[in-house]
Design an enzyme around this catalytic site. Structure first.
Site, mmCIF file in Angstrom:
data_model
loop_
_atom_site.group_PDB
_atom_site.id
_atom_site.type_symbol
_atom_site.label_atom_id
_atom_site.label_comp_id
_atom_site.label_asym_id
_atom_site.label_seq_id
_atom_site.Cartn_x
_atom_site.Cartn_y
_atom_site.Cartn_z
ATOM 1 N N ASN A 162 0.629 -5.040 -13.384
ATOM 2 C CA ASN A 162 1.735 -5.920 -13.019
ATOM 3 C C ASN A 162 2.594 -5.204 -11.987
ATOM 4 O OD1 ASN A 162 1.592 -8.348 -14.996
ATOM 5 N ND2 ASN A 162 1.277 -6.540 -16.294
ATOM 6 N N GLU A 163 2.304 -5.477 -10.729
ATOM 7 C CA GLU A 163 2.954 -4.784 -9.626
ATOM 8 C C GLU A 163 4.341 -5.371 -9.356
ATOM 9 O OE1 GLU A 163 1.779 -2.156 -8.564
ATOM 10 O OE2 GLU A 163 -0.377 -2.202 -8.141
ATOM 11 N N PRO A 164 5.158 -4.694 -8.515
ATOM 12 C CA PRO A 164 6.454 -5.254 -8.144
ATOM 13 C C PRO A 164 6.340 -6.709 -7.707
ATOM 14 C CG PRO A 164 6.263 -3.035 -7.299
ATOM 15 C CD PRO A 164 4.927 -3.373 -7.906
ATOM 16 N N SER A 166 6.113 -9.071 -10.129
ATOM 17 C CA SER A 166 5.597 -9.775 -11.299
ATOM 18 C C SER A 166 6.751 -10.392 -12.098
ATOM 19 C CB SER A 166 4.813 -8.807 -12.199
ATOM 20 O OG SER A 166 3.683 -8.310 -11.526
ATOM 21 N N THR A 181 -0.394 1.940 -5.268
ATOM 22 C CA THR A 181 -1.361 1.993 -6.372
ATOM 23 C C THR A 181 -2.753 2.309 -5.845
ATOM 24 O OG1 THR A 181 -0.076 0.405 -7.663
ATOM 25 C CG2 THR A 181 -2.401 0.655 -8.241
#
Length: 643
Positions: A162-164, A166, A181
């Site tokens: 869940n990246e920035p 999300s 990432t």
């Protein structure tokens, strides 16, 4: 009263945090907790439903669970697992797949039924992913939800993938990976360009439904993002901050990962402190930087207004404290890294005698010496010391395949020019080209290819050390066995690595040893090499008298730099010395422009080094000291019998 003190210490923290002395202790505690859940469920004849994570963080937890299974009879027959995520696309048998990871570290060593294992499928057609993700969530729900979800945290603040950006109520879905990432994963894939751009991940909302959540983090690499997750405002820019909304979450950290939390980094802001000399130095430098005033201009009012009233009350006036810390910084600066002959050395970082020292620089990779301490290296040689450099590893995984072909082509043409037969060499060349056509990311190179890559790095190391002024007899290539796997994952250190290092130390009997102390190296080679040196010296100190006069200095620069309050020797560099250092780094042509494994910093190594050296000098100047062009920084290692 103790409870009130704890609340005061942790008042900046917005969720529960438990800190252990080191990763191994923390991992054992988490594993024991998982075992308790499993056994409790077994006693009730129920299934334990666990959410599992991958990556470096949970490896020791899984190792402890395997040990409990093998030695204590812990059974996993009543366990059902759901993994957080998987790269997309990804074959389950690929080396980088999380199916492979979980098999290697846990599933193949325990008695869990295969039908109880659930890992997102990285082979699905895109048009089937949405239904698959919904089914994944439904399976968890039908089992009554996750009893425990364990998490790591990425440096973007991601949990799962869940990246920035999300949402806090997001479900299991296909996501696009953040560039940081992918850079962090580059070594596993043989370069960022090979890292998938997408992944299937449980959502933040899915994670939240777990009855209990444990987020683990180890090492200083995670310290800054842990501070944001624990003390920062909730934000989609740091998805882990959403965990502040949960009543069922705990953060389990080692001391390094917790080091930037307020209660550890600036404890005077939250509690009364025991003001020893290192803490006073750190606090005064922090205050000077915080309010942007030189140290000698700080006042009692500045101390009182920034949580340091206790210091001036217990220790003395701001004037006296300022003078003491300023002098400590002033005395750390020296243009004589080997000691200044015929000088009073009582307030200098290095001894005056012997005037001409034997100095041994250990370089984990074939370019760390000039990148991290090239200016000091050159100065030691210029000042007449007997300087040796030892390259601990061949660095042969960090050379582009195209460079191999280029060098072999040159060799073939050169041999032809002197009428030397090239038939066998051309056969080897053809084998290399055929191999590169089918090579997959992180495949182990043919032995001939590994050798050529090592030769390239070796020739560059010779060039760099010669440029610094060394004779060939003072240049040592160790090729420590732990590194020579041909893989990015190295073998465990053995006695052979230590004995080889001891033999070199015994041969040179140095007065000074310089070793890479930047343990945030994302590839782990630096800390492994440092531990080998430390073990070798520790063993030798028990029997050999010369070691009592051998000081161990740590340098940084390739990946990080020491904090100003940590620095014990700062070697200033003139503009000309900065230029000479740059030229020494330029000898490493295979690492210029675009190295194979740049980490998360895409600047060239020489640019990183110069900017860090200039920042160190700037930091000293901002504190009120002289304005130098650049500085290289060192910290002296204290052996157990010196503490």
């Amino acid at each position: 009263m103790a409870r009130l003190n704890l609340l005061e210490e942790t008042r900046f923290e917005k969720l529960p945090v438990t800190v252990y002395s080191e990763e191994s202790v923390a991992a054992q505690k988490v594993a024991q907790h998982i075992a308790e859940i499993i056994r409790k469920k077994q006693a009730a004849n129920e299934m334990a439903v666990l959410g599992l994570a991958t990556g470096a963080t949970p490896i020791q937890v899984y190792a402890n669970l395997v040990k409990m299974h093998q030695e204590d009879g812990l059974s996993f027959k009543n366990v059902i697992t759901f993994n957080l995520d998987e790269y997309y696309p990804m074959r389950p048998d690929a080396k980088q797949s999380y199916v492979t990871f979980m098999d290697e570290h846990l599933f193949s060593h325990i008695d869990i039924p295969k039908e109880n294992i659930h890992i997102p499928d990285g082979t699905l057609p895109k048009d089937e992913i949405a239904d698959y993700c919904l089914d994944y969530e439904n399976k968890i729900g039908e089992l009554g939800g996750l009893d425990l979800q364990i998490l790591g945290i990425g440096r973007t603040g991601h949990i799962g993938f869940n990246e920035p950006g999300s949402a806090p109520n997001s479900g299991t879905r296909l996501v696009t990976l953040d560039d940081l990432t992918r850079r962090d994963a580059a070594r596993d894939f043989g370069g960022k360009e090979n890292v998938p751009t997408k992944a299937i991940t449980m959502g933040v909302g899915t994670i939240f439904k777990a009855k209990e959540i444990i987020l683990m983090a180890w090492s200083k690499k995670k310290a800054s993002i842990i501070k944001k997750a624990v003390e920062g405002e909730m934000s989609g820019n740091v998805p882990a901050t959403y965990l502040q909304l949960s009543d069922n979450v705990r953060f389990i950290l080692d001391e390094d990962a917790a080091s930037e939390l307020t209660r550890f980094n600036t404890p005077w802001l939250v509690k009364d402190c025991v003001w020893d000399k290192p803490l006073i130095k750190k606090a005064v430098i922090w205050l000077s930087s915080e309010i942007q005033k030189p140290i000698l201009k700080l006042t009692d009012e500045d101390y009182n207004n920034h949580g340091m009233a206790q210091l001036v009350t217990e220790v003395g006036s701001a004037y006296d404290i300022n003078i003491d810390v300023f002098n400590q910084l002033q005395h750390s600066i020296t243009g004589w890294p080997g000691g200044k002959p015929n000088a009073d050395d009582s307030q200098r970082p290095e001894r005056a005698e012997p005037a001409h020292k034997r100095s041994l620089i250990f370089s984990p990779h074939p370019d760390d010496d000039v990148i991290s301490m090239g200016g000091t290296f050159i100065r030691l040689v210029d000042q007449g010391h007997d300087v040796h450099v030892a390259y601990q590893t061949s660095g042969n995984t960090a050379v582009w395949d195209t460079d191999v072909l280029r060098y072999v082509e040159f060799t073939i043409d050169f041999n032809k020019s002197i009428n030397k037969d090239t038939a066998e060499l051309e056969k080897v060349y053809d084998r290399m080209r055929d191999f590169f056509k089918i090579k997959q990311p992180n495949d182990v190179d043919l032995e001939e290819i590994r050798n050529v890559k090592a030769f390239i790095r070796k020739s560059e190391a010779y060039a760099g050390a010669r440029y610094a002024g060394l004779e060939d007899s003072n240049i040592h290539f160790m090729a420590l066995p732990f590194y020579e796997t041909g893989k990015t994952v190295k073998n465990p250190v053995t006695d052979i690595d230590v004995e080889q290092t001891k033999a070199l130390l015994q041969k040179i009997k140095p007065h000074q040893v310089f070793a890479a102390g930047d343990f945030d190296d994302p590839h782990g080679t630096h800390i492994v090499c440092f531990r080998i040196i430390l073990e070798a010296l520790t063993q030798l100190r028990k029997t050999e008298e010369w070691t009592k006069d051998c000081w161990l200095w740590m340098y940084r620069g390739a990946w990080d730099e020491f904090e100003t309050h940590e620095i014990e020797m700062a070697v200033p560099l003139s503009p000309n010395e900065v230029h000479r250092k740059r030229n020494a780094i330029f000898q490493h042509q295979s690492q210029k422009d675009r190295p194979v494994f740049p980490g998360d910093d895409e600047r060239e190594f020489w640019v990183r080094a110069e900017q860090r050296n200039r920042e160190t000098a700037f930091n000293y100047h901002e504190l009120g000291l002289a304005n130098y062009e650049a500085m290289e920084a060192f910290v002296k290692w204290k052996f157990q019998d010196e503490k």
